[in-house]
Design a protein around this motif. Structure first.
Motif, PDB file in Angstrom:
ATOM      1  N   GLN A  93       0.809  -1.060   0.177  1.00  0.00           N
ATOM      2  CA  GLN A  93       0.209   0.057  -0.055  1.00  0.00           C
ATOM      3  C   GLN A  93       0.847   1.275  -0.042  1.00  0.00           C
ATOM      4  OE1 GLN A  93      -3.123   1.047  -0.111  1.00  0.00           O
ATOM      5  NE2 GLN A  93      -4.125  -0.903  -0.450  1.00  0.00           N
ATOM      6  N   TYR A  94       1.911   1.304   0.839  1.00  0.00           N
ATOM      7  CA  TYR A  94       2.701   2.447   0.860  1.00  0.00           C
ATOM      8  C   TYR A  94       3.659   2.522  -0.115  1.00  0.00           C
ATOM      9  CZ  TYR A  94       0.498   3.298   5.494  1.00  0.00           C
ATOM     10  OH  TYR A  94      -0.614   3.655   6.235  1.00  0.00           O
ATOM     11  N   LEU A  95       4.131   1.542  -0.925  1.00  0.00           N
ATOM     12  CA  LEU A  95       4.952   1.597  -1.961  1.00  0.00           C
ATOM     13  C   LEU A  95       3.935   2.189  -3.138  1.00  0.00           C
ATOM     14  CD1 LEU A  95       7.457   1.219  -3.298  1.00  0.00           C
ATOM     15  CD2 LEU A  95       6.882  -1.224  -3.740  1.00  0.00           C
ATOM     16  N   ARG A  96       2.775   1.866  -3.315  1.00  0.00           N
ATOM     17  CA  ARG A  96       1.725   2.264  -4.202  1.00  0.00           C
ATOM     18  C   ARG A  96       1.573   3.716  -3.993  1.00  0.00           C
ATOM     19  NH1 ARG A  96      -3.272   3.605  -3.788  1.00  0.00           N
ATOM     20  NH2 ARG A  96      -3.231   2.567  -1.770  1.00  0.00           N
ATOM     21  N   VAL A  97       1.472   4.315  -2.794  1.00  0.00           N
ATOM     22  CA  VAL A  97       1.183   5.410  -2.360  1.00  0.00           C
ATOM     23  C   VAL A  97       2.341   6.466  -2.734  1.00  0.00           C
ATOM     24  CG1 VAL A  97       1.013   7.492  -0.713  1.00  0.00           C
ATOM     25  CG2 VAL A  97      -0.310   5.158  -0.591  1.00  0.00           C
ATOM     26  N   MET A  98       3.692   5.975  -2.511  1.00  0.00           N
ATOM     27  CA  MET A  98       4.729   6.851  -2.818  1.00  0.00           C
ATOM     28  C   MET A  98       5.119   6.657  -4.323  1.00  0.00           C
ATOM     29  SD  MET A  98       8.764   5.878  -1.444  1.00  0.00           S
ATOM     30  CE  MET A  98       9.843   6.897  -1.702  1.00  0.00           C
ATOM     31  N   LEU A  99       4.753   5.795  -5.118  1.00  0.00           N
ATOM     32  CA  LEU A  99       4.788   5.594  -6.604  1.00  0.00           C
ATOM     33  C   LEU A  99       3.822   6.790  -7.337  1.00  0.00           C
ATOM     34  CD1 LEU A  99       5.447   1.955  -7.360  1.00  0.00           C
ATOM     35  CD2 LEU A  99       7.216   3.662  -7.521  1.00  0.00           C
ATOM     36  N   VAL A 100       2.741   6.788  -6.716  1.00  0.00           N
ATOM     37  CA  VAL A 100       1.547   7.534  -7.202  1.00  0.00           C
ATOM     38  C   VAL A 100       1.997   8.991  -6.855  1.00  0.00           C
ATOM     39  CG1 VAL A 100      -0.812   8.295  -6.932  1.00  0.00           C
ATOM     40  CG2 VAL A 100      -0.262   5.887  -7.207  1.00  0.00           C
ATOM     41  N   ALA A 101       2.630   9.126  -5.600  1.00  0.00           N
ATOM     42  CA  ALA A 101       2.865  10.635  -5.146  1.00  0.00           C
ATOM     43  C   ALA A 101       4.007  11.100  -6.053  1.00  0.00           C
ATOM     44  CB  ALA A 101       3.546  10.515  -3.733  1.00  0.00           C
ATOM     45  N   VAL A 102       4.906  10.315  -6.269  1.00  0.00           N
ATOM     46  CA  VAL A 102       5.943  10.660  -7.348  1.00  0.00           C
ATOM     47  C   VAL A 102       5.577  10.835  -8.758  1.00  0.00           C
ATOM     48  CG1 VAL A 102       8.300  10.306  -8.242  1.00  0.00           C
ATOM     49  CG2 VAL A 102       7.791   9.799  -5.639  1.00  0.00           C
ATOM     50  N   SER A 103       4.908  10.179  -9.288  1.00  0.00           N
ATOM     51  CA  SER A 103       4.408  10.229 -10.521  1.00  0.00           C
ATOM     52  C   SER A 103       3.164  11.033 -11.090  1.00  0.00           C
ATOM     53  CB  SER A 103       3.978   8.532 -11.005  1.00  0.00           C
ATOM     54  OG  SER A 103       2.823   8.062 -10.521  1.00  0.00           O
ATOM     55  N   ALA A 104       2.392  11.393 -10.020  1.00  0.00           N
ATOM     56  CA  ALA A 104       0.988  12.225 -10.246  1.00  0.00           C
ATOM     57  C   ALA A 104       1.661  13.539 -10.794  1.00  0.00           C
ATOM     58  CB  ALA A 104       0.128  12.338  -9.201  1.00  0.00           C
ATOM     59  N   PRO A 105       2.724  14.147 -10.043  1.00  0.00           N
ATOM     60  CA  PRO A 105       2.882  15.663 -10.666  1.00  0.00           C
ATOM     61  C   PRO A 105       3.432  15.599 -12.041  1.00  0.00           C
ATOM     62  CG  PRO A 105       3.633  15.089  -8.437  1.00  0.00           C
ATOM     63  CD  PRO A 105       3.353  13.979  -8.825  1.00  0.00           C
ATOM     64  N   LEU A 106       4.397  14.465 -12.315  1.00  0.00           N
ATOM     65  CA  LEU A 106       4.801  14.556 -13.535  1.00  0.00           C
ATOM     66  C   LEU A 106       3.942  14.055 -14.770  1.00  0.00           C
ATOM     67  CD1 LEU A 106       7.991  12.380 -13.013  1.00  0.00           C
ATOM     68  CD2 LEU A 106       7.636  14.906 -13.201  1.00  0.00           C
ATOM     69  N   VAL A 107       2.914  13.285 -14.524  1.00  0.00           N
ATOM     70  CA  VAL A 107       1.800  12.775 -15.459  1.00  0.00           C
ATOM     71  C   VAL A 107       0.947  14.020 -15.378  1.00  0.00           C
ATOM     72  CG1 VAL A 107      -0.187  11.248 -15.739  1.00  0.00           C
ATOM     73  CG2 VAL A 107       1.981  10.298 -14.696  1.00  0.00           C
ATOM     74  N   THR A 108       0.388  14.645 -14.511  1.00  0.00           N
ATOM     75  CA  THR A 108      -0.319  15.813 -14.530  1.00  0.00           C
ATOM     76  C   THR A 108       0.164  17.009 -15.374  1.00  0.00           C
ATOM     77  OG1 THR A 108      -1.266  15.316 -12.135  1.00  0.00           O
ATOM     78  CG2 THR A 108      -1.660  17.543 -13.336  1.00  0.00           C
ATOM     79  N   ALA A 109       1.455  17.168 -15.216  1.00  0.00           N
ATOM     80  CA  ALA A 109       2.159  18.118 -15.881  1.00  0.00           C
ATOM     81  C   ALA A 109       2.109  17.767 -17.561  1.00  0.00           C
ATOM     82  CB  ALA A 109       3.565  18.184 -15.707  1.00  0.00           C
ATOM     83  N   LEU A 110       2.098  16.499 -17.993  1.00  0.00           N
ATOM     84  CA  LEU A 110       2.037  15.982 -19.375  1.00  0.00           C
ATOM     85  C   LEU A 110       0.808  16.144 -19.828  1.00  0.00           C
ATOM     86  CD1 LEU A 110       4.303  12.806 -19.175  1.00  0.00           C
ATOM     87  CD2 LEU A 110       4.863  14.989 -20.255  1.00  0.00           C
ATOM     88  N   LEU A 111      -0.317  16.010 -18.791  1.00  0.00           N
ATOM     89  CA  LEU A 111      -1.776  16.222 -19.511  1.00  0.00           C
ATOM     90  C   LEU A 111      -2.169  17.393 -19.582  1.00  0.00           C
ATOM     91  CD1 LEU A 111      -3.209  12.782 -17.527  1.00  0.00           C
ATOM     92  CD2 LEU A 111      -2.288  13.267 -19.939  1.00  0.00           C
ATOM     93  N   SER A 112      -1.716  18.405 -18.562  1.00  0.00           N
ATOM     94  CA  SER A 112      -2.305  19.796 -18.416  1.00  0.00           C
ATOM     95  C   SER A 112      -2.396  20.677 -19.689  1.00  0.00           C
ATOM     96  CB  SER A 112      -1.398  20.558 -17.463  1.00  0.00           C
ATOM     97  OG  SER A 112      -0.252  20.733 -17.970  1.00  0.00           O
ATOM     98  N   GLY A 113      -1.856  19.964 -20.838  1.00  0.00           N
ATOM     99  CA  GLY A 113      -1.802  20.890 -22.131  1.00  0.00           C
ATOM    100  C   GLY A 113      -3.294  20.666 -22.663  1.00  0.00           C
ATOM    101  N   ASP A 114      -4.126  19.756 -22.108  1.00  0.00           N
ATOM    102  CA  ASP A 114      -5.494  19.510 -22.522  1.00  0.00           C
ATOM    103  C   ASP A 114      -6.283  20.705 -22.279  1.00  0.00           C
ATOM    104  OD1 ASP A 114      -7.881  17.705 -23.234  1.00  0.00           O
ATOM    105  OD2 ASP A 114      -8.506  18.532 -21.278  1.00  0.00           O
TER     106      ASP A 114
END
Length: 402
Positions: free
Chosen positions: A175-196
């Protein structure tokens, strides 16, 4: 007799001196411990401020996670803060989340909320399917795999692992490894998608509601800082009490959030949400708390599971991103907002990411919270379903642990 009395007093004095010395030493150690934490938090706040100036997304959460994990792995983590500190942090995060549930914005979202909630349900189904595949490929017990990869509510899921015949240590690690991976990747993924460029009307309204400019020295969103902070603390205390009395999942977070959301919607109070320095401090503490769980001993023991968990979480995140992409074609909402609203867990990390990128916070908070409540309510039903596949010995497994 006289000498006997003097000797007795001397004996008592000799016995009291070590206890007094021990007390002074304990106070000195506590002060030193507090100074170490204060210095660590000050350094992280300063670094986060520098990263924000170069538009680094969710700087506080990412710094807290990496610093906590780095200190834990190297054995240099300071003595843990009292549990009450993190209960208070969760409660204030709940107050912050509840303050986003503004009725004007929710009414602007309107019927688009229904398909968004449909994707939320699909996310839970996808997480269970990924867990089934993970269990077959790794030999991890099926209940452990399902609870470990269930999207959202990590604290609530870990707390009920024993009752559902799962390994609490493995569930917590996953669970906490999942949370950590989501926390680290979410800003990067959101930045890529924010051009929508869809959903501009809702995005502008979200910006007005959530991104009001305030002086940096303010810690709550009103002029009277003492009254605002006292209101936030009172909402936290009452919310925790109500959450525990009503047996709400994650009562320290959800109880204050629901209470604050009700007050915000009714318009009875305002300006109590943590902001600026206090909000940044909350994000750092949440990151430190999650990162500190990855000690060298824990990582060494669970090392064999890490590649499989990484693949499983990546597959889950990719599936959720694909669902969000399909949904963005049907509703007038930005793809980046839909991704943050449906991302598999890490609600605090999602909150930190959305805050730093001007996201639609009421949408994100509403959907993430509804999914958390649904998920926790479904955990017993999922466990009952898994028990149907138990072998004759009553061992609910999909292969033996490797």
């Amino acid at each position: 007799m006289k000498f006997s009395g003097i000797s007795t007093m001397a004996r008592r004095g000799a016995e009291e001196r070590p206890s007094r010395t021990a007390g002074f030493d304990a106070v000195r150690r506590a002060h030193g411990h507090a100074l170490v934490w204060a210095a660590l938090l000050a350094v992280l706040l300063a670094l986060a401020e520098l990263l924000e100036r170069v538009s680094f997304p969710a700087a506080q959460m990412v710094l807290g996670l990496t610093a906590g994990a780095g200190l834990a792995l190297t054995g240099r983590l300071p003595r843990p803060l009292p549990r009450q500190v993190f209960v208070g942090v969760q409660a204030l995060m709940g107050v912050l989340m509840g303050s986003y549930l503004e009725l004007p914005l929710l009414s602007a979202i309107g019927t688009a909320m229904l398909p968004v909630l449909g994707v939320t349900a699909a996310t839970l189904v996808v997480s269970v399917l990924v867990a089934l595949l993970f269990a077959r490929c790794t030999g991890v017990a099926l209940p452990t795999a399902v609870l470990g990869l269930l999207a959202g509510g990590s604290a609530a899921v870990v707390s009920c692992a024993d009752e559902l015949d799962a390994d609490p240590r493995q569930v917590a690690f996953m669970q906490y490894l999942r949370v950590m991976l989501v926390a680290v990747s979410a800003p990067l993924v959101t930045a890529l998608l924010s051009g929508d460029d869809t959903g501009e009307r809702t995005a502008r309204l979200a910006s007005r509601v959530t991104n009001a400019e305030l002086p940096h020295w303010m810690i709550v969103g009103r002029g009277d800082q003492i009254a605002g902070l006292c209101t936030a603390v009172l909402l936290s205390i009452i919310g925790i009490h109500l959450g525990r009395r009503l047996r709400i999942p994650s009562p320290s977070l959800i109880g204050p959030m629901l209470l604050t959301a009700a007050l915000t919607a009714l318009g009875h109070s305002h300006g109590y949400a943590p902001t600026n320095l206090l909000r940044e401090l909350l994000f750092i503490l949440i990151g430190l708390e999650v990162g500190a769980r990855f000690t060298r001993a824990v990582v060494t023991e669970m090392a064999r599971m890490i590649p499989g968990i990484l693949l499983a979480v990546t597959a889950l995140s990719a599936a959720v991103t694909a669902l969000a992409s399909l949904l963005s074609r049907c509703v007038d909402l930005r793809l980046s907002d839909l991704y943050l609203a449906t991302t598999p867990g890490g609600i605090n990390a999602v909150l930190a990411t959305g805050e730093g990128m001007g996201a639609n916070m009421p949408l994100i908070t509403s959907v993430q919270t509804i999914r958390l409540l649904i998920m926790v309510a479904l955990v017993p039903l999922i466990a009952r379903f898994l028990r149907r596949d138990a072998d004759p010995r009553g061992d609910i497994r999909c292969g033996q642990p490797g």
